[in-house]
Design a protein around this motif. Sequence first.
Motif, PDB file in Angstrom:
ATOM      1  N   GLY A   1       0.028  -2.631   5.795  1.00 48.85           N
ATOM      2  CA  GLY A   1      -0.373  -1.239   5.856  1.00 48.85           C
ATOM      3  C   GLY A   1      -1.027  -0.886   7.177  1.00 48.85           C
TER       4      GLY A   1
ATOM      5  N   ASP B   1       1.329  -4.714  14.130  1.00 44.95           N
ATOM      6  CA  ASP B   1       1.607  -5.263  15.461  1.00 44.95           C
ATOM      7  C   ASP B   1       0.936  -6.613  15.710  1.00 44.95           C
ATOM      8  OD1 ASP B   1       1.818  -2.168  17.416  1.00 44.95           O
ATOM      9  OD2 ASP B   1       3.140  -3.118  15.967  1.00 44.95           O
TER      10      ASP B   1
ATOM     11  N   LEU C   1     -11.117   4.751  13.306  1.00 48.15           N
ATOM     12  CA  LEU C   1     -10.282   3.560  13.242  1.00 48.15           C
ATOM     13  C   LEU C   1      -8.913   3.856  13.840  1.00 48.15           C
ATOM     14  CD1 LEU C   1     -11.028   2.473   9.564  1.00 48.15           C
ATOM     15  CD2 LEU C   1     -11.790   1.281  11.622  1.00 48.15           C
ATOM     16  N   PRO C   2      -8.320   2.881  14.542  1.00 49.03           N
ATOM     17  CA  PRO C   2      -6.963   3.085  15.062  1.00 49.03           C
ATOM     18  C   PRO C   2      -5.933   2.959  13.951  1.00 49.03           C
ATOM     19  CG  PRO C   2      -7.721   0.889  15.600  1.00 49.03           C
ATOM     20  CD  PRO C   2      -8.881   1.579  14.923  1.00 49.03           C
ATOM     21  N   ARG C   3      -4.919   3.791  13.989  1.00 51.70           N
ATOM     22  CA  ARG C   3      -3.898   3.790  12.950  1.00 51.70           C
ATOM     23  C   ARG C   3      -3.061   2.512  13.026  1.00 51.70           C
ATOM     24  NH1 ARG C   3      -1.139   8.758  10.520  1.00 51.70           N
ATOM     25  NH2 ARG C   3      -3.073   9.634  11.277  1.00 51.70           N
ATOM     26  N   THR C   4      -2.586   2.195  14.228  1.00 54.29           N
ATOM     27  CA  THR C   4      -1.749   1.003  14.399  1.00 54.29           C
ATOM     28  C   THR C   4      -2.328   0.149  15.527  1.00 54.29           C
ATOM     29  OG1 THR C   4      -0.288   2.286  15.826  1.00 54.29           O
ATOM     30  CG2 THR C   4       0.387   2.010  13.547  1.00 54.29           C
ATOM     31  N   PRO C   5      -3.435  -0.557  15.263  1.00 57.91           N
ATOM     32  CA  PRO C   5      -3.975  -1.456  16.298  1.00 57.91           C
ATOM     33  C   PRO C   5      -3.001  -2.601  16.553  1.00 57.91           C
ATOM     34  CG  PRO C   5      -5.025  -1.881  14.193  1.00 57.91           C
ATOM     35  CD  PRO C   5      -4.130  -0.688  13.989  1.00 57.91           C
ATOM     36  N   SER C   6      -3.114  -3.225  17.703  1.00 57.80           N
ATOM     37  CA  SER C   6      -2.179  -4.313  18.010  1.00 57.80           C
ATOM     38  C   SER C   6      -2.936  -5.560  18.449  1.00 57.80           C
ATOM     39  CB  SER C   6      -1.207  -3.883  19.102  1.00 57.80           C
ATOM     40  OG  SER C   6      -1.921  -3.578  20.274  1.00 57.80           O
ATOM     41  N   ARG C   7      -2.239  -6.695  18.340  1.00 59.72           N
ATOM     42  CA  ARG C   7      -2.801  -7.984  18.716  1.00 59.72           C
ATOM     43  C   ARG C   7      -2.588  -8.159  20.214  1.00 59.72           C
ATOM     44  NH1 ARG C   7       0.186 -13.517  17.623  1.00 59.72           N
ATOM     45  NH2 ARG C   7      -1.460 -15.023  18.058  1.00 59.72           N
ATOM     46  N   PRO C   8      -3.674  -8.183  21.000  1.00 58.32           N
ATOM     47  CA  PRO C   8      -3.531  -8.241  22.462  1.00 58.32           C
ATOM     48  C   PRO C   8      -2.686  -9.406  22.965  1.00 58.32           C
ATOM     49  CG  PRO C   8      -5.793  -7.751  21.860  1.00 58.32           C
ATOM     50  CD  PRO C   8      -5.083  -8.071  20.588  1.00 58.32           C
TER      51      PRO C   8
ATOM     52  N   THR D   1       0.853  -1.200   0.000  1.00 55.22           N
ATOM     53  CA  THR D   1       0.000   0.000   0.000  1.00 55.22           C
ATOM     54  C   THR D   1       0.878   1.235   0.000  1.00 55.22           C
ATOM     55  OG1 THR D   1      -0.033   0.039   2.393  1.00 55.22           O
ATOM     56  CG2 THR D   1      -1.803  -1.148   1.287  1.00 55.22           C
TER      57      THR D   1
ATOM     58  N   THR E   1      -2.522   3.938  19.850  1.00 55.28           N
ATOM     59  CA  THR E   1      -2.456   3.229  18.574  1.00 55.28           C
ATOM     60  C   THR E   1      -2.140   4.184  17.437  1.00 55.28           C
ATOM     61  OG1 THR E   1      -4.836   3.550  18.274  1.00 55.28           O
ATOM     62  CG2 THR E   1      -4.141   1.513  19.307  1.00 55.28           C
TER      63      THR E   1
ATOM     64  N   SER F   1      -7.881  -4.290  24.361  1.00 60.17           N
ATOM     65  CA  SER F   1      -7.610  -3.031  23.664  1.00 60.17           C
ATOM     66  C   SER F   1      -8.025  -1.827  24.505  1.00 60.17           C
ATOM     67  CB  SER F   1      -8.338  -3.021  22.317  1.00 60.17           C
ATOM     68  OG  SER F   1      -7.930  -4.105  21.525  1.00 60.17           O
TER      69      SER F   1
ATOM     70  N   PRO G   1      -7.061   7.508   9.462  1.00 56.53           N
ATOM     71  CA  PRO G   1      -7.940   6.477  10.028  1.00 56.53           C
ATOM     72  C   PRO G   1      -8.788   6.993  11.194  1.00 56.53           C
ATOM     73  CG  PRO G   1      -5.708   5.641   9.790  1.00 56.53           C
ATOM     74  CD  PRO G   1      -5.651   7.094   9.472  1.00 56.53           C
TER      75      PRO G   1
ATOM     76  N   TYR H   1      -7.242   6.125  23.233  1.00 54.02           N
ATOM     77  CA  TYR H   1      -7.004   4.937  22.407  1.00 54.02           C
ATOM     78  C   TYR H   1      -6.131   5.286  21.206  1.00 54.02           C
ATOM     79  CZ  TYR H   1      -7.803   0.629  19.776  1.00 54.02           C
ATOM     80  OH  TYR H   1      -7.636  -0.539  19.081  1.00 54.02           O
ATOM     81  N   PHE H   2      -6.417   6.435  20.583  1.00 48.02           N
ATOM     82  CA  PHE H   2      -5.645   6.794  19.393  1.00 48.02           C
ATOM     83  C   PHE H   2      -4.223   7.208  19.747  1.00 48.02           C
ATOM     84  CE2 PHE H   2      -8.999   5.668  16.979  1.00 48.02           C
ATOM     85  CZ  PHE H   2     -10.029   6.562  16.779  1.00 48.02           C
TER      86      PHE H   2
ATOM     87  N   ALA I   1     -11.410  -7.022  24.117  1.00 48.42           N
ATOM     88  CA  ALA I   1     -10.277  -7.515  23.332  1.00 48.42           C
ATOM     89  C   ALA I   1     -10.263  -6.906  21.927  1.00 48.42           C
ATOM     90  CB  ALA I   1     -10.312  -9.038  23.240  1.00 48.42           C
ATOM     91  N   CYS I   2     -11.451  -6.727  21.343  1.00 48.93           N
ATOM     92  CA  CYS I   2     -11.518  -6.292  19.941  1.00 48.93           C
ATOM     93  C   CYS I   2     -10.906  -4.912  19.760  1.00 48.93           C
ATOM     94  CB  CYS I   2     -12.958  -6.270  19.458  1.00 48.93           C
ATOM     95  SG  CYS I   2     -13.131  -5.650  17.762  1.00 48.93           S
ATOM     96  N   PRO I   3      -9.902  -4.780  18.864  1.00 51.86           N
ATOM     97  CA  PRO I   3      -9.246  -3.477  18.663  1.00 51.86           C
ATOM     98  C   PRO I   3     -10.127  -2.481  17.903  1.00 51.86           C
ATOM     99  CG  PRO I   3      -7.948  -5.288  17.720  1.00 51.86           C
ATOM    100  CD  PRO I   3      -9.282  -5.829  18.048  1.00 51.86           C
ATOM    101  N   PHE I   4     -11.288  -2.936  17.425  1.00 50.90           N
ATOM    102  CA  PHE I   4     -12.163  -2.063  16.652  1.00 50.90           C
ATOM    103  C   PHE I   4     -13.527  -1.868  17.319  1.00 50.90           C
ATOM    104  CE2 PHE I   4      -9.070  -2.045  13.399  1.00 50.90           C
ATOM    105  CZ  PHE I   4      -8.563  -3.338  13.295  1.00 50.90           C
TER     106      PHE I   4
END
Lengths: 321, 199
Positions: free
Chosen positions: B133, B138, B158-165, A2, A316, A167, B153, A312-313, B56-59
């Motif tokens: 992207g 993470d 939306l989070p720019r760089t979400p991570s895997r918990p 991308t 992240t 999160s 984002p 949060y932002f 847990a869900c980053p979104f």
Amino acid sequence: MTDAAPLAVRAADERDVTYYGLPSVKPSLWGGLVSGYMFVAGVGGSAQIIATAADRALTPIIRNGRYIALAATVLGGPLLIIDLHTPQRWYNMLRIFRKTSPMSIGTWVLMSFGSLSAALAAAQFAADHGHSPSRTMQTVIKLLDVPAALAGMAMSTYTGALLSATSTPLWAAAPRRIAAAFGASAMASGAAALTIAEQGCGAPDTGRALDRIALVASAVELFLLLSLRQRFREQGVDSALNETGWGLAYDLGVMALGAGVPILHHVESVIGPERAPRRALIISLAVLAGGFLLRHGLLRAGNISAKRPKDYFRLTGRVPQ
Amino acid sequence: MAPFQSNWLMMSDVCKHCSPAPCLEACPTGAIFRTEFDTVVVQQDICNGCGYCVPACPFGIVGVSLEDGKAHKCTLCYDRLKGGLEPACAKSCPTDSIQFGALDELHARAQRRVEELHTKGVENAYLYGAPGGPGATDGLRQLNAFFLLTAAPETYNLPRTPSRPVERIGPSLTSGLATVAGLALASLILFAARRGDRR
């Protein structure tokens, strides 16, 4: 793959941009039942650790430790079951072991600790009521002591990993320090619970031994609590504490009254000539209250932080490579 | 150039059906599983409403219904997929903005569209959730529901760089256990020293 050029630089006017201030993630549904469990699990787990570490001559500590450990499981399990939104299916937790889920890990830690505590407490009860165990039984019981302590270590700290593997900004920002603070707090609470129990038995020798352990645990706890507060500030997620009463609860309730004042008491108690049993009792209650408030405060403040998109932002918002 | 589409930003805020999926990894009962379509679904007859998938869900997608006590989220119309149909959102979209299909084909199609937009002067167009992207960072290798966006984002929530918990579990348990083990050792030493004092 991308084109990341538009995001290579986060413009000044992009900082703290949110979608009309609406939350980006959801808070947990947890409340006092879960923080209550976290507290009780820590007290029971650490009481067992101290009981296993204790000199075999200190029978009050060993006895009280085993009973406290069992009481923690008997109280803690139902707290979790009641918290479920479909409690009649609680046993589905036992369908699998999923190492990527601290809740699954915790389910099996609780099952192990519960079984070991039950066995040790049963043996203790038999011994207390005149049924001296056979040599085989004695060896079995001795062999269970260390595994019970190991399970107790897990009980004292895995709940920190449970919070951080989410999160929620406040919890995700400090995975190491939350778990470490919970562990130290649990050991201090375990010693405090044993001190309270020992007041009933009135064995001064055991009180002195517990004082030293309590001093070390509370000192480590206070250091970690300060470090944790610093971490929240560095990561920019501390508004949930500073802008609500939970910050004061943390600073005054958990750090000052739950750890700071007890440290002063324990120092005086350790270097001074005499113990003050009544003051020790009050101080132990303060330590226990601080232990619960640490977990409950972080839980409630965490839920608040989840509803703050700026927090949060901030967590992240790194520039991706 | 005039603001693209008068600065109207549209996005279908659907479950991202991430790979790996934090909700799935958090679920202690195995209720959440990955289907044969690479989507993520909550089995309603197993879920006991522990609610761990929710934070847990980053979104912020999964929710627990207080009416039936279970976790719910977008299934990507699992029942329609089994019948060979496309999800309802893709079917109903009048401009065919929401597209359903094989993931590698969609990635290629989306990348072509981004390049086309760049040549037309929409330089801010990018993919969110495609491997490598923003959105797929993470530990979150890719989002099976990914997006073509034209602004930051955060503007879309939306989070720019979400991570895997899951990646936080190791460091957390290590630090916690080390602390408790250290204090356990201190207890042993203090008990032994006390025994030494008495003699």
